[in-house]
Every structure is written in C-alpha cells, then in structure tokens.
Enzyme design. Structure first.
Site, PDB file in Angstrom:
ATOM      1  CG  HIS A 144     -35.964 -49.168 -96.412  1.00  0.00           C
ATOM      2  ND1 HIS A 144     -36.002 -47.905 -96.181  1.00  0.00           N
ATOM      3  CD2 HIS A 144     -36.123 -49.549 -95.016  1.00  0.00           C
ATOM      4  CE1 HIS A 144     -36.091 -47.210 -94.884  1.00  0.00           C
ATOM      5  NE2 HIS A 144     -36.306 -48.678 -94.424  1.00  0.00           N
ATOM      6  CG  ASN A 161     -34.639 -45.941 -91.873  1.00  0.00           C
ATOM      7  OD1 ASN A 161     -35.545 -45.427 -92.732  1.00  0.00           O
ATOM      8  ND2 ASN A 161     -34.717 -46.941 -91.432  1.00  0.00           N
ATOM      9  CB  CYS A 188     -39.233 -48.536 -94.567  1.00  0.00           C
ATOM     10  SG  CYS A 188     -38.790 -47.880 -92.850  1.00  0.00           S
TER      11      CYS A 188
HETATM   12  N1  ACO Z   1     -24.210 -46.369 -79.737  1.00  0.00           N
HETATM   13  C1  ACO Z   1     -23.247 -47.202 -79.123  1.00  0.00           C
HETATM   14  N2  ACO Z   1     -23.650 -48.303 -78.826  1.00  0.00           N
HETATM   15  C2  ACO Z   1     -25.142 -48.793 -79.262  1.00  0.00           C
HETATM   16  C3  ACO Z   1     -25.992 -47.691 -79.852  1.00  0.00           C
HETATM   17  C4  ACO Z   1     -25.522 -46.454 -80.214  1.00  0.00           C
HETATM   18  N3  ACO Z   1     -26.264 -45.740 -80.816  1.00  0.00           N
HETATM   19  N4  ACO Z   1     -26.914 -48.326 -80.098  1.00  0.00           N
HETATM   20  C5  ACO Z   1     -27.128 -49.653 -79.488  1.00  0.00           C
HETATM   21  N5  ACO Z   1     -25.901 -49.854 -78.849  1.00  0.00           N
HETATM   22  C6  ACO Z   1     -25.218 -50.854 -78.139  1.00  0.00           C
HETATM   23  C7  ACO Z   1     -26.387 -51.774 -77.339  1.00  0.00           C
HETATM   24  O1  ACO Z   1     -26.959 -51.460 -76.026  1.00  0.00           O
HETATM   25  C8  ACO Z   1     -25.513 -52.959 -77.359  1.00  0.00           C
HETATM   26  O2  ACO Z   1     -24.787 -52.932 -76.220  1.00  0.00           O
HETATM   27  P1  ACO Z   1     -24.607 -54.413 -74.965  1.00  0.00           P
HETATM   28  O3  ACO Z   1     -23.912 -55.328 -75.998  1.00  0.00           O
HETATM   29  O4  ACO Z   1     -23.884 -53.840 -74.047  1.00  0.00           O
HETATM   30  O5  ACO Z   1     -26.058 -54.645 -74.635  1.00  0.00           O
HETATM   31  C9  ACO Z   1     -24.828 -53.116 -78.506  1.00  0.00           C
HETATM   32  O6  ACO Z   1     -24.571 -51.882 -78.774  1.00  0.00           O
HETATM   33  C10 ACO Z   1     -25.113 -53.908 -79.658  1.00  0.00           C
HETATM   34  O7  ACO Z   1     -26.792 -53.738 -79.612  1.00  0.00           O
HETATM   35  P2  ACO Z   1     -27.493 -54.131 -80.713  1.00  0.00           P
HETATM   36  O8  ACO Z   1     -28.721 -53.859 -80.917  1.00  0.00           O
HETATM   37  O9  ACO Z   1     -27.229 -55.870 -81.017  1.00  0.00           O
HETATM   38  O10 ACO Z   1     -26.659 -53.566 -82.252  1.00  0.00           O
HETATM   39  P3  ACO Z   1     -26.797 -53.956 -83.626  1.00  0.00           P
HETATM   40  O11 ACO Z   1     -25.596 -54.307 -84.362  1.00  0.00           O
HETATM   41  O12 ACO Z   1     -28.006 -54.834 -83.839  1.00  0.00           O
HETATM   42  O13 ACO Z   1     -27.299 -52.394 -84.017  1.00  0.00           O
HETATM   43  C11 ACO Z   1     -29.099 -51.314 -85.047  1.00  0.00           C
HETATM   44  C12 ACO Z   1     -28.442 -51.821 -83.691  1.00  0.00           C
HETATM   45  C13 ACO Z   1     -28.094 -50.346 -85.940  1.00  0.00           C
HETATM   46  C14 ACO Z   1     -30.212 -50.385 -84.529  1.00  0.00           C
HETATM   47  C15 ACO Z   1     -29.543 -52.299 -85.958  1.00  0.00           C
HETATM   48  O14 ACO Z   1     -30.146 -53.727 -85.163  1.00  0.00           O
HETATM   49  C16 ACO Z   1     -30.387 -51.950 -87.182  1.00  0.00           C
HETATM   50  O15 ACO Z   1     -30.048 -51.389 -87.902  1.00  0.00           O
HETATM   51  N6  ACO Z   1     -31.607 -52.663 -86.876  1.00  0.00           N
HETATM   52  C17 ACO Z   1     -32.649 -52.353 -88.071  1.00  0.00           C
HETATM   53  C18 ACO Z   1     -33.317 -51.149 -87.938  1.00  0.00           C
HETATM   54  C19 ACO Z   1     -34.144 -51.296 -89.150  1.00  0.00           C
HETATM   55  O16 ACO Z   1     -33.831 -51.660 -90.356  1.00  0.00           O
HETATM   56  N7  ACO Z   1     -35.303 -50.371 -89.192  1.00  0.00           N
HETATM   57  C20 ACO Z   1     -36.035 -50.192 -90.482  1.00  0.00           C
HETATM   58  C21 ACO Z   1     -37.530 -50.148 -90.244  1.00  0.00           C
HETATM   59  S1  ACO Z   1     -37.833 -48.694 -89.931  1.00  0.00           S
HETATM   60  C22 ACO Z   1     -39.545 -48.082 -90.208  1.00  0.00           C
HETATM   61  O17 ACO Z   1     -40.114 -48.987 -90.634  1.00  0.00           O
HETATM   62  C23 ACO Z   1     -40.063 -46.879 -89.653  1.00  0.00           C
END
Ligand code: ACO
Length: 328
Positions: free
Chosen positions: A252, A282, A113
């Site tokens: 980004h 994204n 990214c």
């Molecule tokens: N819908 C509902 N619940 C979900 C979903 C979903 N789509 N995805 C995860 N959950 C659940 C999890 O299972 C977890 O449940 P649990 O507490 O029962 O275990 C809960 O939600 C919290 O999960 P987290 O992973 O802690 O959620 P978080 O708030 O961190 O959000 C996310 C997840 C959106 C993926 C976030 O961590 C994020 O955006 N991370 C960065 C990703 C990124 O920036 N990538 C960029 C690089 S891309 C590249 O280089 C190609």
C-alpha cells in the site's frame, strides 16, 4: 489453501487535477523538502467539480471489463471498496452499476487501504461459489474528506481508482495464499468521527471539523510497518514461498518510509518493489491496483510472476495476497 482465481482484466482512473508540493506550500505551513523527505510524495491527483468516487470507479471498471474481452452483462457480481462513498445511502456500487448498465449483485466494502486486497480474496471466494466473473473496484476521492487546513493529512492523500475482473482458472491457482486481519483497538488512530450513528451530523460536528479525516500519523506509521511485515510473512509461509521467489512486492502506497522499512525487513529490494506514491500520494483502496496495473501495462509485471500485495489502513485493517500473474 489456494484459489483458482485470476485477474483477467484490469483498469485504472486518475483525475486530471494535480496538487503539487508547491501548491501545498502556498496553502499550509509545509515545504516541498519536508514532504519529500518524510513521505516521498511530490504530487497527488484530485477530482474536480462533477467527478466523484463513482465516476472514477466507472472509468477504471470500463477499462477492466474491456481488457478482459467482456461486456458489462458478463459481470456476475461487483464489489466496490471505498472509504469515500458516493453518499451514505445507497452504496456506491448502486451508482457504478447504474452507469455501467449492471443488474447483478453489488455491495460496498470498507476495509480502508486494505480494501482492494480484501475484495480480491472475497471476490475469489465468490468464484468458488459458482460465479464466472467478479468485478472488484477500489475507488477513492479522499480530497473530499481531507481538512485542507490540516498539514498532516492534506500532504498525503490523493484520489484515484483501480478495477479488476476476476475469473476462475483451470490450469494453475492464481491466488496462492492470503491473510486478512483487523485490530479494532487501533480504531481511533485514523478516523472520521462524525456522520454515523455514534456522532450524527449536526451543526456542531461541522463546526468542529469532525467530518474530516483525523490521523495519529506516528502511531499509524509504527503499527503499519509491523502489520505489513507480519501479514506478508504469514502469507508467504502459507504458500511455502520464499521472498526471493517473489518477482514484485506491491505495498500500500502510504508513505515511502513505510514502504522502505517493510520492504527491508521482508527482503525486497527497491528494484522488486512497485512504487508510485511520488506521483499519486496515498489513494487508500485504489493504491495497490494503481501501482500494480501501471507495472502490468508498462511490461514490468509478466505472466508467471509471483506478486505479493500487502495493504493496511484504518481499523486497523490489513490484508496480503500472493498472486501468480497471468494464471490460466
Ligand atoms: N509539513 C511540515 N511539518 C509537518 C507536517 C507537514 N506537512 N506534518 C507534520 N509536521 C511536523 C509536526 O507538527 C511535527 O512538528 P513538531 O516536532 O514541532 O511537533 C514534526 O513535523 C514531526 O511530526 P510527526 O508526526 O512525528 O512526523 P512523521 O515523521 O511521523 O510524519 C506522517 C508524519 C507523514 C503523517 C507519518 O507519520 C505517516 O506517514 N504516518 C502514516 C500515515 C499512514 O500510513 N496512513 C495510512 C493509512 S490511510 C487510511 O487508512 C485511509
């Protein structure tokens, strides 16, 4: 260190296909409320049959070349940043160049990214080597490497492309400062494990769904805020520019909460931050050009504005660049 380089043409491409949060609710265990609150995304654009990374790249590049008042024969070098190449061999630029009618040098770049900002810096340096016009493209079809059953990634990623023609400036440096980095200790946080020399494609890798993107979202999130803040801050320091002098922060578009957290720490209010993640998700290397060029086209970004772009991604790579828009 500055570079006498500026963006003199720009273009974008988004496929017509849309996947809304309601569509995802019907497919995986998620909800519109969770996706909007945790990511800020409402819909993403996805390619359909016959559309590929190269076809999006060609569309964006065609607009950029036209906008620059040039024809493809004026392009001296092309770089395509992508994590979703047309195929492993040859590079995506070969397909893009063939459709555009280019015979100049071309290569692909994989800086995830951070790819568009990386190629902005590399492209500007190639102008110093004597080229007149360097075409840089960030193009992705992430929908082709996302596991449709993985709710943690399928809600985030989308497809699209952005392209720019870089040319030397005579009056003012267009690129005021930059910062590139990579911390390979974070490589396992965001990866497609199979299909390379480490884990060649086999029936077992397909069975194990190892050709799909896997992401340790929370840890990526934590590191992302830190690297964006550090990289953007050191870029501003190198230019001797205060955040208050910057007209537009273009992060980004990974997650609205990452954008907000990094923006807050850097001192950019939402009014000075370009965001389109709600509509496109994204799009990896296409994300910064899509957000920036939309704002150029609708008149928010004006000649003379200082624009700070900052990306991060798999690797973990990061890259920031401070530009003066419209530099001549
Ligand atoms: N819908 C509902 N619940 C979900 C979903 C979903 N789509 N995805 C995860 N959950 C659940 C999890 O299972 C977890 O449940 P649990 O507490 O029962 O275990 C809960 O939600 C919290 O999960 P987290 O992973 O802690 O959620 P978080 O708030 O961190 O959000 C996310 C997840 C959106 C993926 C976030 O961590 C994020 O955006 N991370 C960065 C990703 C990124 O920036 N990538 C960029 C690089 S891309 C590249 O280089 C190609």
């Amino acid at each position: 260190m500055t570079a006498a380089a500026a963006i003199v043409g720009w273009g974008t491409a988004l496929p017509d296909g849309r996947v809304t949060n309601a569509d995802l609710e019907a497919r995986v265990d998620t909800s519109d409320e969770w996706i909007v609150e945790r990511t800020g995304i409402r819909e993403r654009r996805v390619v359909g049959p016959g559309e590929t990374t190269a076809s999006l790249a060609v569309e964006a590049a065609t607009h950029a070349i036209k906008r620059a008042g040039l024809t493809p024969s004026d392009i001296d070098l092309m770089i395509v940043a992508t994590v979703t190449p047309e195929q492993p061999i040859p590079h995506t630029g070969a397909f893009v160049g063939e459709t555009l009618g280019l015979r100049c040098g071309s290569f692909d770049m994989n800086a995830a990214c951070a790819g568009f900002v990386y190629e902005l810096v590399v492209g500007a340096s190639m102008l110093q080597m004597g080229y007149d016009h360097v075409l840089i493209i960030g193009a992705e079809t992430l929908s082709r490497i996302i596991d449709p059953e993985d709710r943690t990634t399928t809600v985030i990623f989308g497809d699209g492309a952005g392209a720019a023609v870089l040319a030397p400036t005579r009056e003012t440096p267009g690129l005021l400062a930059w910062d590139l980095g990579c911390d390979g200790s974070a490589a396992a946080l965001l990866e497609v494990r199979a299909g390379g020399s480490r884990l060649p494609a086999s029936a077992a890798t397909v069975e194990g769904r190892e050709h799909y993107l896997k992401m340790a979202g929370q840890e990526v999130f934590r590191r992302a805020v830190r690297v964006v803040v550090d990289s953007a801050s050191s870029t501003l320091a190198r230019a001797g520019v205060d955040a208050s002098e910057v007209a537009w922060f273009v992060p980004h578009q990974a997650n609205q909460r990452i954008i907000d957290a990094a923006g807050n720490r850097l001192g950019f209010e939402s009014e000075r931050t370009l965001v389109n993640i709600d509509r496109v998700g994204n799009t990896s290397s296409a994300s910064i050009p899509l957000a920036l060029f939309e704002a150029v086209d609708d008149g928010r970004v004006r000649d003379g504005d200082l624009v700070l772009c900052s990306g991060f991604g798999a690797g973990m790579t990061w890259a920031s660049a401070l530009l003066r828009w419209g530099a001549r």
